[in-house]
Design an enzyme around this catalytic site. Structure first.
Site, PDB file in Angstrom:
ATOM      1  N   GLU A 151       9.732  16.168  14.712  1.00 38.61           N
ATOM      2  CA  GLU A 151      10.144  16.054  13.319  1.00 38.61           C
ATOM      3  C   GLU A 151       9.385  17.099  12.504  1.00 38.61           C
ATOM      4  OE1 GLU A 151      11.260  12.377  10.420  1.00 38.61           O
ATOM      5  OE2 GLU A 151       9.291  12.308  11.356  1.00 38.61           O
TER       6      GLU A 151
ATOM      7  N   LYS B  90       0.868  -1.173   0.000  1.00 37.33           N
ATOM      8  CA  LYS B  90       0.000   0.000   0.000  1.00 37.33           C
ATOM      9  C   LYS B  90       0.912   1.232   0.000  1.00 37.33           C
ATOM     10  CE  LYS B  90      -2.538   3.530   1.443  1.00 37.33           C
ATOM     11  NZ  LYS B  90      -1.965   4.869   1.746  1.00 37.33           N
TER      12      LYS B  90
ATOM     13  N   CYS C  61      13.427  11.488   6.480  1.00 39.56           N
ATOM     14  CA  CYS C  61      13.441  11.062   7.876  1.00 39.56           C
ATOM     15  C   CYS C  61      14.815  11.185   8.517  1.00 39.56           C
ATOM     16  CB  CYS C  61      12.933   9.632   7.975  1.00 39.56           C
ATOM     17  SG  CYS C  61      13.804   8.491   6.868  1.00 39.56           S
TER      18      CYS C  61
ATOM     19  N   GLU D 104      10.118   2.107  10.368  1.00 42.91           N
ATOM     20  CA  GLU D 104      11.013   3.261  10.295  1.00 42.91           C
ATOM     21  C   GLU D 104      10.134   4.481  10.489  1.00 42.91           C
ATOM     22  OE1 GLU D 104      12.419   6.349   9.652  1.00 42.91           O
ATOM     23  OE2 GLU D 104      12.700   5.959   7.516  1.00 42.91           O
TER      24      GLU D 104
END
Length: 496
Positions: free
Chosen positions: A399, A189, A297, A261
């Site tokens: 983040e 997906k 990331c 992750e």
């Protein structure tokens, strides 16, 4: 007519791929909007829970009843190896689709580390492991245990893979290649902002001689991903994305294996003996301002700088922002991407405003940007440099996923390590120093999965990548990457 007005090359409509054929999903379609212009362009099918169930059942049959997990290594290698050649042959098309999906500048998206060439190398690397995944036959432990043990490596089963929007050409290969090489079957997906690339991958994989159900693709939004992650027919879930979504994946996984992750807040530690301070500062700023504009990331979004070189570092970092060129992502002169959605861009700006309100020193940027000739609807944010950041500020802990560098001063090595390890994340880091002993000493003390010395960590197909703490579990790349999709079985045979 500007480059933004030029029509894109024709592409096939995005469709799902289930049980060896392209299918139309049950539910409606989602309208993709170009992040560079704000204009609606193509639609993405939304796979329902029933669509996901059909895909998982197909993968389940292909694993439990089909030949794929039991093929001799040579046959599995011969079946998968042509994918690398197909990726290289269709590289330009995949790079175009990647830019159309998420706004990544075409020059950056076609550079090696984000490209179909890298994806092809990833495929070949994992295909190379197929006939080297043998187990072991340890000798009898003692006279009291007269048995011969056989330790076998077997595919884990049906894998649900959920991929992110940034770098879909690379990310798709990074998840699918090791799973298929290990003998697993897969349901993918992709992010709705990576569906064009994913559909083209499905078309290329359809050209391989794989049994029906070995590879399946379902597209859609969050509900589609939740239906896949929560499906009881999976044996393994591999996910890359936001931390809060990953935590929900873990909560729903139960006893199933997961590889996650979940992002990072990676530091670069710049000591006063750095060989080239100007280069270190420009590198730190370019990691957030160029390419995907900080939407990576592992990007080093916190710079911890020793006080003796602090102001000089800030001056060089601010100078780097003059190199940023926003505009049409298909224009080779464009260096940096828009933020993927308006909501994501607004979140970046709110974090910047909060940092300034809390006492951060804004040296450049901090607002929305409008590139010359670009449509008013693009999600552009100025490259932003904030100094004197307190480690307790959200800008230093969350983040951001935008073109923002937060700079924090430190006095000595112990303080630098303490600040670096103070984050909940632990994905990557950089150490900038002329002292090799210090570089390795600090690198070993950092609680992070990857470390770059005098530059960012460099990913290759053979290097494991992953994080500590809230950055996730498991690894991609290297032998560790393919072992994520293997189970260990021990058989003993009595010798007496």
């Amino acid at each position: 007519m500007t480059a933004l007005d030029l029509p894109a090359p024709p592409t096939a409509p995005v469709r799902n791929f289930v049980d060896g054929r392209f299918v139309e999903p049950d539910a409606a379609a989602w309208q993709h909007v170009d992040p560079a212009t704000g204009r609606a362009d193509f639609t993405v099918p939304i796979a329902s829970a029933a669509d996901v169930d059909r895909a998982v059942r197909a993968a389940r049959r292909a694993f439990d009843e089909g030949p794929w997990p039991h093929l001799p290594p040579r046959e599995r290698k011969l079946a998968l190896r042509p994918l690398a050649d197909l990726l290289r042959a269709h590289a330009d098309e995949l790079h175009h689709l990647q830019t159309r999906d998420n706004g990544i500048p075409i020059t950056f998206g076609s550079s090696y580390r984000m490209s179909a060439r890298m994806a092809a190398d990833i495929v070949e690397y994992h295909v190379g492991w197929i006939d080297k995944l043998g187990g072991a036959a340890p000798p009898p432990f003692s006279a009291d245990t007269p048995t011969q043990a056989l330790v076998l490596k077997e595919p884990i089963g049906v894998v649900g893979a959920i991929t992110p929007f940034n770098g879909p050409v690379l990310q798709f290969a990074q998840k699918v290649a090791p799973a298929l090489a290990a003998g697993c079957t897969v349901v993918v997906k992709p992010s709705e902002f990576a569906s064009g690339v994913a559909h083209r991958y499905a078309e290329l994989i359809a050209e391989l001689d794989l049994p029906p159900g070995v590879f399946n693709l379902v597209t859609g939004l969050g509900d589609t991903g939740a239906a896949l992650a929560g499906h009881p027919g999976l044996d393994k879930i591999t996910f890359t994305g936001r931390r809060e979504v990953g935590e929900r994946v873990v909560a729903g996984a139960g006893t199933r294996s997961v590889a996650l992750e979940l992002g990072g807040k990676s530091p670069s530690i710049v000591f006063d003996d750095v060989p080239d301070l100007d280069a270190a500062a420009r590198t730190a700023m370019s990691l957030v301002s160029m390419g995907l504009s900080g939407q990576v990331c592992s990007t080093q979004t916190r710079s911890l700088v020793q006080r003796g070189v602090y102001e000089a570092f800030l001056e060089s970092a601010r100078a780097q922002t003059a190199d940023v060129r926003y505009g049409d992502p298909f224009d080779p002169a464009t260096t940096s991407a828009p933020i993927v959605t308006p909501a994501a861009a607004q979140r970046v700006l709110r974090l910047v405003d909060g940092a300034v309100a809390d006492g951060g020193r804004l040296l450049t940027g901090g607002g929305p940007a409008t590139p010359p000739g670009a449509a008013a609807g693009g999600n552009w944010v100025e490259p932003t440099l904030i100094a004197d950041v307190d480690p307790r500020m959200p800008i230093a802990d969350e983040e951001v996923f935008g073109p923002v560098l937060a700079v924090i001063p430190f006095d000595d090595e112990d303080e630098a390590v303490r600040l670096a390890n103070g984050s909940a994340y632990g994905l990557s880091a950089g150490v900038y120093t002329g002292d090799v002993g210090r570089a390795l000493r600090v690198g070993r003390r950092l609680r992070t999965g990857t470390v770059g010395i005098n530059g960012p960590f460099v990913f290759t197909p053979g290097t494991p990548f992953g994080g500590y703490k809230a950055s996730g579990v498991g690894r991609e790349g290297g032998r560790e990457g393919i072992e994520e999709f293997l189970e260990t079985k021990t058989i003993t045979v009595r010798l007496d």
